[in-house]
Design an enzyme around this catalytic site. Structure first.
Site, PDB file in Angstrom:
ATOM      1  N   GLN A   1      39.051  38.755  -4.893  1.00  0.00           N
ATOM      2  CA  GLN A   1      39.777  38.304  -6.076  1.00  0.00           C
ATOM      3  C   GLN A   1      41.081  37.603  -5.703  1.00  0.00           C
ATOM      4  OE1 GLN A   1      41.787  41.406  -8.319  1.00  0.00           O
ATOM      5  NE2 GLN A   1      41.223  40.445 -10.259  1.00  0.00           N
ATOM      6  N   GLY A   2      41.255  36.385  -6.178  1.00  0.00           N
ATOM      7  CA  GLY A   2      42.478  35.640  -5.882  1.00  0.00           C
ATOM      8  C   GLY A   2      43.358  35.495  -7.107  1.00  0.00           C
ATOM      9  N   TYR A   3      44.044  36.556  -7.451  1.00  0.00           N
ATOM     10  CA  TYR A   3      44.956  36.529  -8.596  1.00  0.00           C
ATOM     11  C   TYR A   3      46.409  36.542  -8.130  1.00  0.00           C
ATOM     12  CZ  TYR A   3      41.537  37.379 -12.355  1.00  0.00           C
ATOM     13  OH  TYR A   3      40.532  37.272 -13.266  1.00  0.00           O
ATOM     14  N   SER A   4      46.846  37.699  -7.553  1.00  0.00           N
ATOM     15  CA  SER A   4      48.253  37.891  -7.215  1.00  0.00           C
ATOM     16  C   SER A   4      48.740  36.879  -6.196  1.00  0.00           C
ATOM     17  CB  SER A   4      48.465  39.281  -6.631  1.00  0.00           C
ATOM     18  OG  SER A   4      48.113  40.253  -7.562  1.00  0.00           O
TER      19      SER A   4
ATOM     20  N   GLU B   1      37.521  45.454 -16.202  1.00  0.00           N
ATOM     21  CA  GLU B   1      37.973  46.254 -15.069  1.00  0.00           C
ATOM     22  C   GLU B   1      38.389  47.651 -15.522  1.00  0.00           C
ATOM     23  OE1 GLU B   1      41.140  45.770 -11.389  1.00  0.00           O
ATOM     24  OE2 GLU B   1      41.225  44.356 -13.041  1.00  0.00           O
TER      25      GLU B   1
ATOM     26  N   SER C   1      50.007  46.981 -12.961  1.00  0.00           N
ATOM     27  CA  SER C   1      50.742  48.208 -12.638  1.00  0.00           C
ATOM     28  C   SER C   1      50.806  49.114 -13.865  1.00  0.00           C
ATOM     29  CB  SER C   1      52.156  47.868 -12.166  1.00  0.00           C
ATOM     30  OG  SER C   1      52.945  47.498 -13.282  1.00  0.00           O
ATOM     31  N   ASN C   2      51.050  50.391 -13.629  1.00  0.00           N
ATOM     32  CA  ASN C   2      51.085  51.319 -14.766  1.00  0.00           C
ATOM     33  C   ASN C   2      52.237  51.009 -15.720  1.00  0.00           C
ATOM     34  OD1 ASN C   2      48.888  52.358 -13.502  1.00  0.00           O
ATOM     35  ND2 ASN C   2      49.641  54.473 -13.404  1.00  0.00           N
ATOM     36  N   GLU C   3      53.255  50.331 -15.228  1.00  0.00           N
ATOM     37  CA  GLU C   3      54.322  49.874 -16.134  1.00  0.00           C
ATOM     38  C   GLU C   3      53.784  48.792 -17.074  1.00  0.00           C
ATOM     39  OE1 GLU C   3      54.712  50.335 -12.893  1.00  0.00           O
ATOM     40  OE2 GLU C   3      56.238  51.893 -12.782  1.00  0.00           O
TER      41      GLU C   3
END
Lengths: 379, 397
Positions: B126-129, B244, B382-384
């Site tokens: 996966q190329g996201y970040s 996801e 992230s959970n935030e």
């Protein structure tokens, strides 16, 4: 009551901070942790010249005096620099043991203080978890005035570098009895003593110590035969207090790095530090750091005061270790979380601080263990 | 309302259970149980066994080679897999890019990519970040410039899990300079063997190298590898993120972890007794079990709603947050079962490795796993960010 540092203590702190700033950038730490010996012999000599290795050792025994508070001051600053030098194993725990030193170890403290002697304390065993009296390694009488020691000791910090390895053994009684323990100081090269060396997750060195009929004399006994629990507890208490100070130094540093990171990292067009949810998290971490520091020095002062009663000391030390263990997880885990993916990388110092901080929890007994010591609910 | 499986559902469960028991290779089960690192050969071997049975893609429609199961069947299948220590298929193909291709791909793309995902002949990543675009994904900078019937891609992706094993990468790229943020993003499938791609492993704090930096330098990508329309990549990415979410809770994996903790606690001692009998230890584990149960029944409510045809909403973020928190707590409890043996850098727990363990054999890798699993509250949004989603989309704040 005066819970403030003296001028001398402040000077001591500044001198350690100065050396860390000048000679211990993170790259140095990284290289040392990966090196053959795992720390710098050269820096160790420098520590000796500066008088740090004689801390807690009386001047007439070759030391520079001072006590647990001075030791804590140094440990906190070494923690902030994440130093890998075996100060805790040799200068704190090792010196505490050698003070009980038998005739064969009369010059040990002077040599330690001069940087010529490395120590390790082998007290844990596979079945013992954190119970200090849970000792199955046996010392059987051998001849007129000697013993033969047989057993295996677990995760002995600094064992690979140690010249002398102190070992808790059972000379009488059963596995968990407080009576019947005897501590011996053994030469690391003694026949039958074998160290399986390894690195630890936090960049230090330790080993499994196998004792196969190792010969020891009466002169090697630290403290009194059969009353070794007092020697063990004294050394471990000193170790706990120093480790708490180290952890306080680590936490404060992790918090500072996290604040800096959030100020500079932008997402959604703003610095992360501008988000209130994250500000509050940083505040909670800050409080945990401050409370931990208070507890570390409270325990150091109790330990330094000869008037402190045994029960009071036990309570102080256990409470500090609980606080440090819990706060360490909280500060450490949040520091990683707030660094995001970067916090996960080996490249960033923060992950190395985190590993040391987490593993301090289980050194000398974790928060769960010491909570039960406090509550008196240990079975 | 009832919590009992009907005879048909029970039969399905039994069928899955039997199949896994009979066909899961021992070495693959062993590796999953011990928490050893994924190995591609064993993973592919197991995925091919699943595919032979038609179970590689439970949630894909039958016409594309999926099992075409209901959400409840998918859930039961995941449960059985994790309970039996069967590694789930690598998510990047089957769970992530697959559904996007099915929903938005051309017929040619479906023909070309889907069968090779099912057969594990193509591995995806996966190329996201990107280094500057983590939680704020829409600020990504990797550029794709149209040049005839190709796009020319330049930029850097980061945290690319399994890039070193992957044949393809699905990427979010910026295809327009003019459009603001989300509107200028396209969804591109890129052959990892293309000239101009460099993969550099990132060492993580546990000593592992499962994630990577992936660099693109003048990489020429045929325009036919564009998913859907140019500039609509953000929509497809959001669709994918929805997919996801439900599996990310890992309830059955956590249950398996609890079983492993109990097993280890039998052979560890505390105060002269097995750790497994220690009241404080049992209470601590029970606390986690309560949390896990609460999560499990929350998932079942969502699965029931999905079975009745309601798509999972942003409430699914609850599953990500609680699921990963529980997983992380369990890695901590697991590490603590071995006391001092959390400290050593253990020799790798490779089945068949010829190095004597340090301390008890089961101690290997436990602290590494605790350190590694800090990633769970960071990845996948992230959970935030998940809390932001709930605040905005569910609570309307």
């Amino acid at each position: 009551m005066n819970f403030s540092f003296t001028d001398e203590q402040n000077l001591l702190r500044e001198s350690v901070e100065k050396l860390i700033a000048a000679e211990y950038p993170f790259e140095v730490r990284r290289d040392l942790a990966a090196s053959e010996t795992g720390f710098s012999r050269e820096l160790w000599r420098k520590f000796a010249e500066l008088g740090w290795l004689g801390l807690g050792i009386p001047e007439d025994a070759g030391g520079v005096g001072g006590g647990p508070v001075e030791t804590a001051v140094v440990m906190e600053a070494l923690g902030a620099g994440l130093a890998v030098e075996p100060f805790l194993a040799t200068v704190v725990v090792g010196a505490s043991l050698l003070k009980h030193g038998g005739a064969a170890r009369h010059d040990g403290l002077a040599r330690l203080s001069a940087g010529e002697l490395q120590l390790a304390f082998a007290f844990a065993e596979r079945q013992s978890r954190y119970e200090l009296a849970n000792v199955e390694t046996r010392a059987e009488p051998d001849g007129e005035d000697g013993y033969r020691i047989t057993g295996t000791k677990s995760v002995v910090f600094n064992a690979p570098a140690a010249d002398v390895i102190a070992v808790s053994t059972r000379t009488a009684g059963r596995s968990r009895d407080r009576e019947g323990l005897t501590v011996f100081a053994l030469d690391a090269g003694a026949p039958g003593l074998h160290v399986r060396e390894y690195r630890t997750m936090d960049g230090l060195r330790a080993g499994e110590v196998d004792l196969d009929g190792v010969r020891a004399g009466r002169g090697d006994v630290l403290g009194r035969t059969g009353e070794g629990i007092a020697v063990v507890e004294e050394a471990v208490n000193a170790g706990i207090v120093a480790a708490c100070a180290e952890a306080a130094g680590i936490m404060t540093r992790m918090h500072r790095d996290t604040v800096e990171y959030l100020k500079h990292r932008e997402q959604f067009g703003n610095a992360l530090s501008s988000f209130q949810a994250l500000q509050h998290r940083l505040v909670d971490m800050f409080m945990a750091c401050e409370l931990s520091r208070s507890m570390a020095y409270m325990a150091a002062v109790r330990l330094a005061d000869p008037e402190t009663e045994a029960a009071e000391l036990r309570r102080a030390v256990a409470a500090a270790k609980v606080q440090i263990g819990r706060s360490g997880r909280f500060v450490g885990e949040n520091a990683i979380q707030l660094h995001g993916g970067m916090g996960m990388t080996d490249e960033m110092p923060i992950s190395h601080y985190f590993k040391r901080l987490v593993l301090i929890d289980s050194q000398f007994g974790d928060a769960e263990h010491h909570l039960r010591e406090m509550a008196g609910t240990a079975p | 309302m009832d919590l009992v499986l009907n005879p048909e559902e029970r039969a399905f469960q039994e069928e899955v259970r039997t199949f896994i028991r009979e066909r899961l290779p021992d070495d693959v089960r062993e590796r999953t149980w011990s928490g050893a690192r994924m190995d591609k050969e064993g993973q592919v071997r197991w995925e091919k066994i699943l595919n032979e049975r038609g179970w590689m893609a439970p949630n894909w429609p039958v016409e594309h080679g999926g099992a075409g199961w209901t959400p409840l069947q998918c859930y039961l299948f995941e449960e059985e897999m994790e309970a039996a220590c069967a590694p789930p298929p690598m998510p990047f193909g089957v769970s992530m890019v697959g559904p996007v291709i099915i929903a938005f791909g051309t017929d040619e793309q479906k023909r070309r990519f889907l069968p090779r995902i099912l057969s594990s002949d193509d591995w995806w990543c996966q190329g996201y970040s990107e280094p500057g675009a983590g939680s704020d994904l829409a600020s990504l900078k990797t550029r794709a410039v149209r040049d005839g019937d190709h796009y020319v891609v330049n930029g850097q992706k980061t945290w690319t899990t399994a890039a070193q094993h992957a044949d393809w990468i699905f990427c979010l790229v910026r295809s327009s300079r003019e459009a603001k943020r989300q509107e200028g993003i396209s969804f591109l499938l890129i052959d990892m063997h293309s000239p101009g791609i460099t993969v550099r492993p990132i060492r993580t704090m546990d000593g592992g190298e499962e994630i990577n930096d992936t660099f693109f330098e003048d990489v020429r990508v045929p325009a036919e590898n564009l998913i859907g329309e140019e500039g609509r990549g953000w929509t497809y990415a959001k669709f994918l993120l929805g997919h996801e979410r439900t599996g990310i809770a890992g309830v059955s994996r956590s249950k398996a972890q609890i079983r492993r903790i109990r097993e280890i606690a039998q052979s560890e001692t505390s105060h002269g007794r097995p750790l497994a009998e220690d009241p404080r230890f049992r209470e601590r584990l029970a606390e986690v079990e309560v949390e896990l149960m609460a999560l499990e029944y929350t998932i079942l409510r969502i699965v029931s709603a999905m079975n009745a045809g309601t798509a999972p909403g942003p409430e699914a973020s609850i599953l990500k947050i609680k699921g990963t928190e529980i997983q992380q707590t369990l890695t901590d409890v697991l590490m603590q079962t071995v006391g001092y043996y959390a400290h050593p850098e253990h020799p790798p727990a490779e089945p068949g490795a010829n190095v004597a363990p340090i301390g008890p054999e089961h101690a290997a890798g436990l602290s590494a796993r605790y350190f590694n699993w800090r990633k769970a509250s960071i990845y996948g949004g992230s959970n935030e960010i998940q809390r932001n989603i709930i605040a905005k989309m569910v609570l309307g704040l």
